[in-house]
Design a protein around this motif. Structure first.
Motif, PDB file in Angstrom:
ATOM      1  N   PRO A 192       0.826  -1.210   0.000  1.00  0.00           N
ATOM      2  CA  PRO A 192       0.000   0.000   0.000  1.00  0.00           C
ATOM      3  C   PRO A 192       0.858   1.258   0.000  1.00  0.00           C
ATOM      4  O   PRO A 192       1.903   1.297   0.635  1.00  0.00           O
ATOM      5  CB  PRO A 192      -0.822  -0.115   1.290  1.00  0.00           C
ATOM      6  N   ARG A 193       0.405   2.232  -0.743  1.00  0.00           N
ATOM      7  CA  ARG A 193       1.105   3.511  -0.790  1.00  0.00           C
ATOM      8  C   ARG A 193       0.592   4.413   0.316  1.00  0.00           C
ATOM      9  O   ARG A 193      -0.589   4.331   0.672  1.00  0.00           O
ATOM     10  CB  ARG A 193       0.891   4.179  -2.150  1.00  0.00           C
ATOM     11  N   PRO A 194       1.459   5.261   0.830  1.00  0.00           N
ATOM     12  CA  PRO A 194       0.971   6.193   1.853  1.00  0.00           C
ATOM     13  C   PRO A 194      -0.101   7.088   1.248  1.00  0.00           C
ATOM     14  O   PRO A 194      -0.055   7.392   0.052  1.00  0.00           O
ATOM     15  CB  PRO A 194       2.213   6.990   2.255  1.00  0.00           C
ATOM     16  N   PRO A 195      -1.080   7.498   2.057  1.00  0.00           N
ATOM     17  CA  PRO A 195      -2.149   8.347   1.520  1.00  0.00           C
ATOM     18  C   PRO A 195      -1.589   9.666   1.003  1.00  0.00           C
ATOM     19  O   PRO A 195      -0.669  10.236   1.591  1.00  0.00           O
ATOM     20  CB  PRO A 195      -3.088   8.560   2.702  1.00  0.00           C
ATOM     21  N   THR A 196      -2.146  10.103  -0.095  1.00  0.00           N
ATOM     22  CA  THR A 196      -1.763  11.386  -0.669  1.00  0.00           C
ATOM     23  C   THR A 196      -2.563  12.477   0.030  1.00  0.00           C
ATOM     24  O   THR A 196      -3.788  12.379   0.117  1.00  0.00           O
ATOM     25  CB  THR A 196      -2.079  11.408  -2.181  1.00  0.00           C
ATOM     26  N   PRO A 197      -1.871  13.489   0.559  1.00  0.00           N
ATOM     27  CA  PRO A 197      -2.630  14.541   1.251  1.00  0.00           C
ATOM     28  C   PRO A 197      -3.524  15.306   0.278  1.00  0.00           C
ATOM     29  O   PRO A 197      -3.195  15.456  -0.898  1.00  0.00           O
ATOM     30  CB  PRO A 197      -1.545  15.449   1.833  1.00  0.00           C
ATOM     31  N   THR A 198      -4.651  15.743   0.782  1.00  0.00           N
ATOM     32  CA  THR A 198      -5.555  16.576   0.007  1.00  0.00           C
ATOM     33  C   THR A 198      -5.125  18.025   0.200  1.00  0.00           C
ATOM     34  O   THR A 198      -4.855  18.455   1.317  1.00  0.00           O
ATOM     35  CB  THR A 198      -7.001  16.388   0.496  1.00  0.00           C
ATOM     36  N   VAL A 199      -5.048  18.747  -0.898  1.00  0.00           N
ATOM     37  CA  VAL A 199      -4.605  20.147  -0.850  1.00  0.00           C
ATOM     38  C   VAL A 199      -5.728  21.027  -1.354  1.00  0.00           C
ATOM     39  O   VAL A 199      -6.292  20.785  -2.425  1.00  0.00           O
ATOM     40  CB  VAL A 199      -3.341  20.356  -1.717  1.00  0.00           C
ATOM     41  N   CYS A 200      -6.056  22.039  -0.579  1.00  0.00           N
ATOM     42  CA  CYS A 200      -7.077  22.996  -0.978  1.00  0.00           C
ATOM     43  C   CYS A 200      -6.574  23.815  -2.165  1.00  0.00           C
ATOM     44  O   CYS A 200      -5.477  24.399  -2.098  1.00  0.00           O
ATOM     45  CB  CYS A 200      -7.412  23.933   0.187  1.00  0.00           C
ATOM     46  N   PRO A 201      -7.317  23.856  -3.248  1.00  0.00           N
ATOM     47  CA  PRO A 201      -6.845  24.589  -4.433  1.00  0.00           C
ATOM     48  C   PRO A 201      -6.830  26.117  -4.236  1.00  0.00           C
ATOM     49  O   PRO A 201      -6.137  26.813  -4.929  1.00  0.00           O
ATOM     50  CB  PRO A 201      -7.829  24.201  -5.527  1.00  0.00           C
ATOM     51  N   GLN A 202      -7.544  26.595  -3.231  1.00  0.00           N
ATOM     52  CA  GLN A 202      -7.602  28.059  -3.037  1.00  0.00           C
ATOM     53  C   GLN A 202      -6.512  28.546  -2.088  1.00  0.00           C
ATOM     54  O   GLN A 202      -5.799  29.485  -2.393  1.00  0.00           O
ATOM     55  CB  GLN A 202      -8.972  28.469  -2.528  1.00  0.00           C
ATOM     56  N   CYS A 203      -6.396  27.892  -0.914  1.00  0.00           N
ATOM     57  CA  CYS A 203      -5.442  28.420   0.078  1.00  0.00           C
ATOM     58  C   CYS A 203      -4.164  27.601   0.173  1.00  0.00           C
ATOM     59  O   CYS A 203      -3.204  28.030   0.799  1.00  0.00           O
ATOM     60  CB  CYS A 203      -6.102  28.517   1.442  1.00  0.00           C
ATOM     61  N   GLY A 204      -4.146  26.381  -0.389  1.00  0.00           N
ATOM     62  CA  GLY A 204      -2.958  25.558  -0.333  1.00  0.00           C
ATOM     63  C   GLY A 204      -2.812  24.738   0.934  1.00  0.00           C
ATOM     64  O   GLY A 204      -1.835  24.003   1.106  1.00  0.00           O
ATOM     65  N   HIS A 205      -3.816  24.843   1.853  1.00  0.00           N
ATOM     66  CA  HIS A 205      -3.765  24.033   3.082  1.00  0.00           C
ATOM     67  C   HIS A 205      -3.829  22.552   2.697  1.00  0.00           C
ATOM     68  O   HIS A 205      -4.560  22.157   1.807  1.00  0.00           O
ATOM     69  CB  HIS A 205      -4.942  24.400   4.002  1.00  0.00           C
ATOM     70  N   SER A 206      -3.054  21.749   3.425  1.00  0.00           N
ATOM     71  CA  SER A 206      -3.010  20.315   3.133  1.00  0.00           C
ATOM     72  C   SER A 206      -3.431  19.532   4.352  1.00  0.00           C
ATOM     73  O   SER A 206      -3.094  19.894   5.472  1.00  0.00           O
ATOM     74  CB  SER A 206      -1.611  19.989   2.637  1.00  0.00           C
ATOM     75  N   TRP A 207      -4.170  18.462   4.146  1.00  0.00           N
ATOM     76  CA  TRP A 207      -4.546  17.551   5.235  1.00  0.00           C
ATOM     77  C   TRP A 207      -4.646  16.139   4.695  1.00  0.00           C
ATOM     78  O   TRP A 207      -4.833  15.924   3.502  1.00  0.00           O
ATOM     79  CB  TRP A 207      -5.827  17.989   5.935  1.00  0.00           C
ATOM     80  N   SER A 208      -4.481  15.178   5.592  1.00  0.00           N
ATOM     81  CA  SER A 208      -4.524  13.766   5.178  1.00  0.00           C
ATOM     82  C   SER A 208      -5.903  13.201   5.364  1.00  0.00           C
ATOM     83  O   SER A 208      -6.660  13.564   6.182  1.00  0.00           O
ATOM     84  CB  SER A 208      -3.565  12.937   6.019  1.00  0.00           C
TER      85      SER A 208
END
Length: 164
Positions: free
Chosen positions: A148-164
């Motif tokens: 399994p690959r580590p989860p790819t963080p989701t990045v907000c397209p507007q502010c650039g905030h990233s979360w898993s």
């Protein structure tokens, strides 16, 4: 060689798979009080038959593909089995990829399906043989072949905030 086929009535009544245990189209019929040995034999035989049925469907449909005079074998198989075209095509794909002589009896049809990710046929056979020797589950084999690959963080397209 003449083979005696079970009648539809005999199949409905059940095919013995262990002492006092019968496989019917609707499941298992238990007659009396089977022993623990009969119980475990039935479980093992049931799994063997479940595995064999997928190989059998694939082999039959692969044969049907080669018969130009039979027409739409997939349409007929869908009507007869109630299985999806994807399931039937997967069964044929495995039947083509693994001639009977290359099937590893110590592992399931699902192990063979997972092992198709190994492109080199010689390495694939080794992987399957080792899975049988090591009593690997399908999940274990899947993880071995494609960890399994580590989860790819989701990045907000507007502010650039990233979360898993």
């Amino acid at each position: 060689m003449s083979e005696a086929l079970a009648t539809d009535q005999e199949l409905m009544e059940g095919v013995p798979i262990a002492e006092g245990i019968y496989l019917t189209p609707m499941g298992c019929e238990i007659d009396g009080t089977p022993t623990l040995d009969a119980f475990t034999d039935a479980i093992q035989r049931c799994q063997t038959l479940a595995n064999a049925s997928l190989w059998c469907l694939g082999d039959l449909l692969y044969y049907g593909e080669q018969r130009q005079d039979w027409g739409e074998t997939y349409t007929q198989a869908i009507d007869l089995t109630g299985k999806s075209v994807d399931t039937l095509m997967q069964a044929v794909r495995l039947a083509k990829a693994y001639p009977r002589s290359q099937r590893v009896s110590a592992v399931s049809w699902s192990h063979h399906r997972i092992a198709l990710a190994v492109k080199d046929p010689i390495m694939r056979q080794k992987v399957l043989a080792n899975a049988g020797l090591d009593h690997q589950s399908v999940a274990d084999l899947r993880q071995q072949i494609a960890p399994p690959r580590p989860p790819t963080p989701t990045v907000c397209p507007q502010c650039g905030h990233s979360w898993s």
